[in-house]
Design a protein around this motif. Sequence first.
Motif, short mmCIF file in Angstrom:
data_model
loop_
_atom_site.label_atom_id
_atom_site.label_comp_id
_atom_site.label_asym_id
_atom_site.label_seq_id
_atom_site.Cartn_x
_atom_site.Cartn_y
_atom_site.Cartn_z
N THR A 136 37.80 44.45 45.22
CA THR A 136 37.41 43.06 45.50
C THR A 136 35.89 42.94 45.51
N ARG A 137 35.25 43.89 46.17
CA ARG A 137 33.79 43.88 46.24
C ARG A 137 33.16 43.99 44.86
N ALA A 138 33.69 44.93 44.06
CA ALA A 138 33.14 45.10 42.71
C ALA A 138 33.33 43.83 41.89
N ALA A 139 34.51 43.22 42.00
CA ALA A 139 34.77 42.00 41.22
C ALA A 139 33.80 40.90 41.62
N ARG A 140 33.55 40.78 42.91
CA ARG A 140 32.60 39.75 43.37
C ARG A 140 31.21 40.03 42.82
N GLU A 141 30.82 41.29 42.85
CA GLU A 141 29.49 41.63 42.34
C GLU A 141 29.37 41.42 40.84
N ARG A 142 30.51 41.35 40.17
CA ARG A 142 30.50 41.02 38.74
C ARG A 142 30.65 39.52 38.51
N GLY A 143 30.64 38.75 39.61
CA GLY A 143 30.68 37.30 39.46
C GLY A 143 32.05 36.67 39.55
N GLU A 144 33.07 37.48 39.78
CA GLU A 144 34.42 36.91 39.91
C GLU A 144 34.59 36.26 41.28
N HIS A 145 35.40 35.22 41.32
CA HIS A 145 35.77 34.59 42.58
C HIS A 145 37.00 35.34 43.09
N ALA A 146 36.76 36.50 43.71
CA ALA A 146 37.85 37.41 44.07
C ALA A 146 38.10 37.41 45.57
N ARG A 147 39.31 37.77 45.95
CA ARG A 147 39.69 37.76 47.36
C ARG A 147 40.65 38.89 47.66
N PHE A 148 40.46 39.52 48.79
CA PHE A 148 41.35 40.57 49.29
C PHE A 148 42.47 39.91 50.09
N VAL A 149 43.72 40.31 49.85
CA VAL A 149 44.87 39.73 50.55
C VAL A 149 45.49 40.82 51.43
N ALA A 150 45.45 40.60 52.74
CA ALA A 150 45.86 41.63 53.70
C ALA A 150 47.34 41.55 54.02
N THR A 151 47.99 42.72 54.04
CA THR A 151 49.43 42.79 54.33
C THR A 151 49.74 43.76 55.47
N GLY A 152 48.69 44.32 56.10
CA GLY A 152 48.88 45.26 57.21
C GLY A 152 47.84 45.01 58.28
N GLY A 179 32.05 54.91 44.04
CA GLY A 179 31.86 53.45 44.00
C GLY A 179 32.89 52.81 43.10
N PRO A 180 33.14 51.51 43.31
CA PRO A 180 34.25 50.86 42.60
C PRO A 180 33.90 50.30 41.22
N HIS A 181 32.60 50.30 40.83
CA HIS A 181 32.23 49.54 39.63
C HIS A 181 32.77 50.14 38.35
N ALA A 182 32.74 51.46 38.24
CA ALA A 182 33.23 52.07 37.00
C ALA A 182 34.71 51.76 36.81
N LEU A 183 35.50 51.94 37.88
CA LEU A 183 36.93 51.65 37.74
C LEU A 183 37.15 50.16 37.50
N TYR A 184 36.42 49.32 38.25
CA TYR A 184 36.61 47.88 38.05
C TYR A 184 36.31 47.48 36.61
N ASP A 185 35.19 47.95 36.08
CA ASP A 185 34.83 47.57 34.71
C ASP A 185 35.88 48.06 33.71
N ALA A 186 36.43 49.25 33.99
CA ALA A 186 37.41 49.81 33.07
C ALA A 186 38.73 49.04 33.10
N ILE A 187 39.10 48.52 34.28
CA ILE A 187 40.38 47.80 34.35
C ILE A 187 40.23 46.30 34.09
N ALA A 188 38.98 45.82 34.01
CA ALA A 188 38.77 44.37 33.87
C ALA A 188 39.56 43.77 32.71
N PRO A 189 39.59 44.40 31.54
CA PRO A 189 40.39 43.80 30.46
C PRO A 189 41.88 43.74 30.82
N GLY A 190 42.35 44.72 31.59
CA GLY A 190 43.77 44.80 31.94
C GLY A 190 44.20 43.78 32.97
N ILE A 191 43.22 43.18 33.67
CA ILE A 191 43.58 42.19 34.70
C ILE A 191 43.06 40.81 34.31
#
Lengths: 356, 356
Positions: B169-185, B330-342
């Motif tokens: 979520t943090r990485a997505a926000r830093e890339r400019g996405e309007h992202a939100r964490f949804v808590a279930t626990g 850090g989350p940025h490498a994984l976030y950037d790699a999955i961005a096309p998939g999401i």
Amino acid sequence: MRRYAILAPGMFASRSAKTAHGVIAYSDDPTVAVIDPDHAGRRVRDVLPYLASDAPIVATIAEASRFRPTSLLVGVAPVGGALPPSWRRSIVLALEAGLEVVSGLHDELSRDPEFVAAAERGGSSLWDVRTPPPVPLFSGRAYDVEARVVLTVGSDCAVGKMTASLELTRAARERGEHARFVATGQTGIMIAGSGIAVDRVIGDFAPGAAEQLVVQNAQHADLLFVEGQGGINHPAYGPVTLSLLYGAAPDALVLVHLATRTEIEDYGTPILSYRALIRMYEGLCSTVKPANVVGIALNTFGLDGEAARDAIDEAQAATMLPVDDVVRFGPHALYDAIAPGIATKTRPLSASRMTV
Amino acid sequence: MRRYAILAPGMFASRSAKTAHGVIAYSDDPTVAVIDPDHAGRRVRDVLPYLASDAPIVATIAEASRFRPTSLLVGVAPVGGALPPSWRRSIVLALEAGLEVVSGLHDELSRDPEFVAAAERGGSSLWDVRTPPPVPLFSGRAYDVEARVVLTVGSDCAVGKMTASLELTRAARERGEHARFVATGQTGIMIAGSGIAVDRVIGDFAPGAAEQLVVQNAQHADLLFVEGQGGINHPAYGPVTLSLLYGAAPDALVLVHLATRTEIEDYGTPILSYRALIRMYEGLCSTVKPANVVGIALNTFGLDGEAARDAIDEAQAATMLPVDDVVRFGPHALYDAIAPGIATKTRPLSASRMTV
């Protein structure tokens, strides 16, 4: 051993009384009277011939008491939800007369001050069958029972899992097995006289509820037929299905499908093919405790005789498994065909065993 | 916006305070003080450097009030279960001073007459985060949200699903996405300031709880990272996992695994291989609403740098998917790699569409 008087005023002949019909058809505990003024003076078999019961239908709880019931079963839900005054009076009279009241209503009767007071006066009790008892977390104790466990798994809700479990239990008993039906839903609980409505248990504890049922029933039988719930790709009830698949720790599965059903009721999700369902259920079991689908109980309700035969042949050809409609053709052929498949227990996977 | 004072007497530095640590590390709501006499006079970063917080540690609720908290967070469980008298006094003082009390304890503080009376006196409120609100049955409304939904799915409990969701979520926000964490626990809810402990919901309604969270959060974001629970072959918690898989109706999945874990905690059930896990999760989704695993958040905690790299390479080779440790690297490498998939939404299966 209970002797039921069934309260179904104005509704005994309707589909709303399906719990009452199920109890009359399948419970070991006899129904000694039905209370429905609309049919008073007749017998159950006069109104619903397929139930083959001579139990009298009467107008009031007072008349029903002549047949010495131990319990009043509230097997139908009132129209609109709230209990009509005449029902309340019948329940109070029954409790005051010392009868246990067994209820499948959403509202818990045992939280109603008027009923609690009546039960105190009569020295009787209230059993809300939907209310689950406290249950522990799943512990793995179900892996150690000696009884063989057969779980029915379905393509959807309301396709005949309870009926298939009941019919196969009956067939097994008639073949000399010490078999027992294990109830996991409201109607099944009323029929069996015990059980837990697993879908009413807090998610975390649902597998523990299934496990407790298996452990307790295994003390009294060598072969358990556990009533399944839902369907594995049901968007709302799939998790309850999985609770039973893991928690009951079955040794074998019987797949149940309604031949005329093509989509999950209310959701439009496609019903999976026989092979996809088998792959899905066996695949999930294979990751915890292996269990195979050993046969298919195909519900051909709504098809004529020829179409029913065709549906059975088609399922058989697609899966190479024994297939039959246990209501239309009786349970013995399917039971005999699956008997070799339910003869042995399976063992849970163990990481330590895998690495040794 | 809350300003938290965290009550953790004698326990702030211990593992029992992991909810408190999670809130300090990840919540958007600032922690303005910690109450723990054992470390009074120091700052959080003096005790736990990795939390990088300058919040003061004080001895009493009175001292904490100088930092203008809005809420007292009870983030640790008392040893033995029962609330010690000094904790009770702090909670009462906080409520009387108008502070909201946020509790993750098993016991519901909002059912305690002393606390209820104090809250009335102070015009404040009690929030037991474990207690789920009433939720409807799953309805399919989650299929219609415009936000893209990414669910973390795990190989077991406690492998890092919440952390992976938060970091992505943090990485997505830093890339400019309007992202939100949804808590279930529990911990996630305290971090997010809202959510539902899905494992505490009655089984039937658990997918409905997940759906409600998605529908509500989708009003405020374009991209949701939903905190997963359990693991699909967990004998006790698998059904809760499935409740999220169906109820959140995700468009994509991120698999989370702890590299050093080889069996399901407490049960000895083997952890599935990456490929088996992916097949299982995607297979279940494929029967309701398709979603693919787009990447793996591998938790390499406990491994040295080289072993961590090896574990990541191994997972990558086995699955051909992007793999990274989002905490260690850090989350940025994984976030950037999955961005096309999401980037796109998927549609639920429909029997009517299939037959047309």
